[in-house]
Scaffold this active site. Structure first.
Site, PDB file in Angstrom:
ATOM      1  CG  LEU A  18      39.152  42.737  40.539  1.00 39.18           C
ATOM      2  CD1 LEU A  18      38.435  41.348  40.554  1.00 39.18           C
ATOM      3  CD2 LEU A  18      38.652  42.993  41.856  1.00 39.18           C
ATOM      4  N   GLY A  19      43.903  42.817  39.643  1.00 40.12           N
ATOM      5  CA  GLY A  19      44.894  42.250  40.029  1.00 40.12           C
ATOM      6  C   GLY A  19      45.279  41.607  39.192  1.00 40.12           C
ATOM      7  N   GLY A  22      50.800  35.218  36.923  1.00 36.98           N
ATOM      8  CA  GLY A  22      50.985  34.668  35.309  1.00 36.98           C
ATOM      9  C   GLY A  22      50.275  34.416  34.033  1.00 36.98           C
ATOM     10  CB  VAL A  26      41.986  39.143  37.897  1.00 37.82           C
ATOM     11  CG1 VAL A  26      40.400  39.190  38.308  1.00 37.82           C
ATOM     12  CG2 VAL A  26      42.639  37.563  37.519  1.00 37.82           C
ATOM     13  CG  ASP A 134      50.201  26.027  41.477  1.00 36.78           C
ATOM     14  OD1 ASP A 134      50.805  25.896  42.169  1.00 36.78           O
ATOM     15  OD2 ASP A 134      50.528  26.702  40.805  1.00 36.78           O
ATOM     16  CE  LYS A 136      50.002  29.702  43.905  1.00 36.71           C
ATOM     17  NZ  LYS A 136      51.217  29.877  42.843  1.00 36.71           N
ATOM     18  CG  ASP A 152      43.966  30.070  39.294  1.00 37.51           C
ATOM     19  OD1 ASP A 152      42.529  30.275  38.662  1.00 37.51           O
ATOM     20  OD2 ASP A 152      44.825  30.851  39.795  1.00 37.51           O
TER      21      ASP A 152
END
Length: 868
Positions: A18-19, A22, A26, A134, A136, A152
């Protein structure tokens, strides 16, 4: 480590990548045991190979896994296979918020709706002590069916310096040392930039940055380099959103800029308050819009070289702090390290001027600690040697011992009268929580004063640490631990609907007649048992005792008077809004606000009030019950947000599987969405399980009405026939009166068995001749049959009633009769009068069958359109 299709990690079989980022790769995978698709995140080797980082990641993953919230990505599993460490989460289909924000920004209505749900997710995590740090657009996901998920949570705490093209940076593993810079630079709070402690209010700043970008399509702090961005966060105000050309309400602009205040104290103090503020935007009849200027201006303008120099100085300072702290053996504990149920008790200062009374302060502390040990109300830690230097050492001592609270005091002499005073302090920040009333005794009878004081102390601390319904900074706590125990027992019973709660409230008042919050709670106890007259008598008593209350208690009594004695629902809504503004953390007030808002056709405001209660951020009377969650599902239905209502109905069934109301809410949401087969499945499931509160016939009847209201006539008729078949196999329920008798009658109505319906209602009236609702219903049945004269005669001669709400319900039945006789304009006018007399909107919305002829009548539709 890269995985290929068919590779397995435990019971999870990899399907496709999926990707990557850092925090590792996944993959889409299949859970071979449960036969469902999941997402599997494989941790990088540098994380999995570091025992400390792996232990921290595991701990934080488990903390997030304990969260259950519709706006947080769920973590389902965590494991290691052949040296590969991985986490398993729900699989989401959709896009990150980053990909959903156009260059010109989103419509403000979407920003408000999505932003409130992001804040809900943050608030649920904050309530468990988890700070994201974090936040965003890349960590916010919008599913293909429109749900919002925060990703996350807590994982950013273990990130270190990534590759140059990554946005997330940190100097050192998060959560270990003060001085850490953690987060994505453009969304950092000022305290993150300077390496300070980032608590939940730091997330609110980051969310403010996200909201700003959602509205305008630009970040609030922009510059050529990250160093300049950091300086701007510290030193500049972001451009006013109206100057970016974005079209948005004034309230939304003010809300976002409040999130972006430099100091944490100036921001919203909880994510739940931010969610409430967002949902309140645009709920009025007119929405004042911010006036775009087309000119982008910064609050403060500085030259580029100066900004760079300032930011460089900041970074250098942070680096120095980190370097210095690495040499220290142990960082001082933070607020999250302190046990909220532990307090340090310091010996009372002797301020009498008589050294022979030194022992009084030591004895007071010792006896207070002993009483805490006896009761278990909290864990008391004695501080030997007094407070030292006027109390300067007691706070560091408390922090060292992990105590969140400090109790200290002093003794004084007024002639031969000894006076003892005590105060409770927040050990983390040194702020006063509660100052106790002085206790006096003759000089030689200090033990008498200590006995009284220690009971007050133990009761107040017990209320502070154990009861979310008592804020001792606003409400006078009970004067003895026994009184508190009686109150606490009453609250436990109230939450489960036990009528014995009344006895315990009264016991608390017998032990402490000045515990007015206990009497206020007793009002709600009587309302729970539908003893309205007794509740009103208690309010009258409270009005006589106003001079013995705190200002907050007085305001609460004023609200109760406005609501229950004056029957002024708009005034009561205004009063409870003010109370929530004074104490947004008190869940009971939020429940009141939600109920009053529902009654005045403001379901969006009701949802904003109830959601923090439902997610256990602000416990209320209903903490152990299902009412707030049920109200949210009903409010979603009033708004026509059936998908969201379905989501909350499913959450209700998950949390309260034996409560029938959530089956109804699920069935009606599916009915409104036209998902007929799923409606049938809900009814079938209901028949298979044991539930409380409803019969299967009642569920079928209500569901049939819902299908009928949304135009699915064939499905409605089939459900009504199934309802009658069920009741005919349970004949005892038909003749008992109550909801089942009524539901059977509605089944007869929907299938057109008019004569049987009238006979059924007449039989019910014969057994309950004073029941105004049954007589009103008979008038409606006559109107359905076209007998105008009989219908009007019946409704004009309803049985007498002393109920203050009787005039409103009389208008209700007259409006229903007029509607079924075809006089729609008159029906709407009468119904409007009923609302003016105190009829609540949700009572009509949740039982729409009496007004079927008006369902497609525009004036009726406009009157019932949600106001907020």
């Amino acid at each position: 480590m890269l995985l290929s299709q068919g590779d397995c990690l435990g019971r999870y079989e990899v399907v496709a990548p999926l990707g990557a980022g850092g925090m590792g790769e996944v993959y889409r995978a299949r859970d071979t045991e449960l036969d469902r698709e999941v997402a599997v995140k494989v941790l990088p080797e540098e994380v999995a190979g570091d025992p400390k980082r792996l232990e921290r990641f595991t701990r934080e993953a488990k903390a997030v896994a304990r969260l259950s919230h519709p706006n947080i990505l769920e973590i389902w599993d965590f494991g290691t296979e052949d040296g590969v460490t991985y986490a398993v989460t729900e699989l989401l289909e959709g896009q990150t918020l980053r990909r959903r924000i156009p260059a010109t920004g989103l419509a403000w209505q979407k920003v408000v709706r999505m932003g409130a749900r992001i804040a809900d997710g943050l608030g649920a995590a904050h309530g468990k002590g988890i700070v994201h740090r974090d936040l965003k657009p890349e960590n916010i996901f919008i599913t293909s069916d429109g749900r919002v998920k925060v990703l996350d949570f807590g994982l950013a705490r273990v990130q270190e310096q990534g590759s140059p093209d990554e946005e997330t940076h940190s100097v050192t593993p998060a959560g270990t040392e003060a001085g850490t810079i953690l987060g994505t630079v453009a969304y950092m709070s000022p305290e993150q930039v300077t390496g300070g402690e980032a608590d939940h209010r730091s997330d609110i700043f980051s969310l403010g940055c996200v909201l700003y970008e959602m509205v305008s399509g630009r970040r609030p702090f922009q510059a050529d380099t990250e160093v300049e961005v950091m300086a701007a966060i510290l030193l500049e105000e972001p451009p006013q959103l109206s100057s970016t050309g974005a079209a948005l309400p004034v309230d939304l602009e003010q809300t976002i800029h409040r999130c972006l205040e430099k100091t944490p104290e100036a921001r919203f103090q909880s994510a739940a308050d931010l969610a409430f503020a967002l949902r309140s935007i645009g709920t009025g009849s007119a929405v004042p819009m911010a006036r775009p200027t087309g000119e982008i201006r910064r609050g403060q303008t500085r030259t580029r070289w100066w900004l760079a120099a300032a930011a460089a100085a900041v970074v250098a300072t942070v680096a120095a702090v980190v370097w210095l702290q690495r040499g220290e053996r142990e960082s001082p504990p933070t607020e999250l390290d302190l046990d909220p149920r532990r307090l340090v008790v310091a010996a009372f200062d002797n301020r009498t001027g008589d050294p022979s009374l030194d022992t009084v302060g030591v004895m007071a502390a010792d006896l207070i600690v002993q009483r805490f040990t006896e009761t278990g109300a909290a864990e008391a830690v004695p501080m030997e040697g007094g407070q030292a230097e006027g109390g300067s050492l007691v706070l560091p001592f408390a922090r060292q011992r992990g105590a969140a609270l400090v109790l200290s005091g002093a003794s004084y002499l007024d002639g031969e009268t000894l006076r003892l005073q005590a105060r409770l302090v927040d050990a983390a920040i040194g702020d006063l929580i509660y100052a106790f009333e002085p206790v006096t005794a003759a000089r030689g009878e200090a033990s008498d004063a200590i006995d009284v004081l220690r009971e007050r102390v133990v009761a107040a601390v017990a209320a502070h640490v154990n009861s979310p319904l008592i804020d001792i900074s606003l409400v006078r706590p009970p004067a003895s631990y026994e009184a508190f125990q009686a109150y606490e027992r009453a609250e436990e019973m109230f939450g489960s609907g036990n009528p014995e709660a009344i006895e315990h409230y009264r016991r608390a008042l017998e032990l402490d007649p000045d515990f007015q919050w206990g009497r206020i709670s007793l009002v709600y106890g009587h309302l729970m048992l539908e003893e309205r007259e007794r509740a009103e008598r208690e309010i009258s008593t409270l009005l006589e005792l106003m001079g013995r209350m705190t200002p907050f208690e007085q305001r609460k009594v004023h609200y109760l008077r406005t609501w229950l004695l004056d029957r002024d629902l708009p005034g009561a809504l205004s009063e409870v809004r003010a109370l929530v503004g004074l104490a947004p953390h008190m869940g009971g007030l939020r429940s009141d606000l939600g109920c009053r808002a529902m009654g005045l056709n403001r379901p969006a405001e009701a949802i904003a009030a109830f959601e923090p209660v439902v997610h256990s951020l602000y416990p209320s009377h209903y903490q152990t019950d299902w009412w707030p969650l049920w109200y949210i599902t009903a409010a979603c239905h009033m708004l026509g947000d059936y998908e969201r209502g379905l989501e909350y109905a499913n959450l209700g069934l998950e949390r309260h599987p034996g409560v029938a109301n959530f089956f109804w809410q699920k069935a009606r949401a599916l009915a409104a969405l036209g998902r007929i087969q799923e409606v049938e499945a809900v009814v079938d499931e209901f028949l298979r399980v044991q539930t409380s509160g409803w019969s299967a016939g009642l569920l079928m009847s209500r569901t049939a009405i819902e299908l009928r209201e949304h135009g699915f006539r064939k499905a409605s008729d089939e459900m009504a026939a199934r309802c009658l078949e069920w009741y005919e196999s349970h004949p005892s329920l038909i003749s008992e009166g109550g909801w089942d008798s009524q539901s059977f009658g509605y089944g007869l109505w929907m299938v057109g068995r008019w004569e049987e319906l009238e006979d059924h209602v007449v039989r019910l009236i014969e057994s309950e001749p004073s029941d105004r609702d049954l007589v009103g219903w008979l008038a409606v049945v006559a109107a359905m049959n076209g007998d105008a004269g009989r219908a009007k005669k019946i409704v004009a001669n309803l049985p007498p009633s002393d109920d203050p709400d009787a005039p409103a319900w009389e208008m209700y039945w007259k409006a229903s009769v007029a509607a079924h006789l075809g006089d729609k304009d008159r029906a709407v006018a009468i119904l409007a009068e009923a609302f003016s007399k105190g009829l609540q909107y949700d009572q009509v919305v949740l039982q729409p069958e009496e007004f079927e002829p008006l369902w497609d009548f525009p004036p009726y539709q406009e009157m019932m359109r949600p106001k907020g």
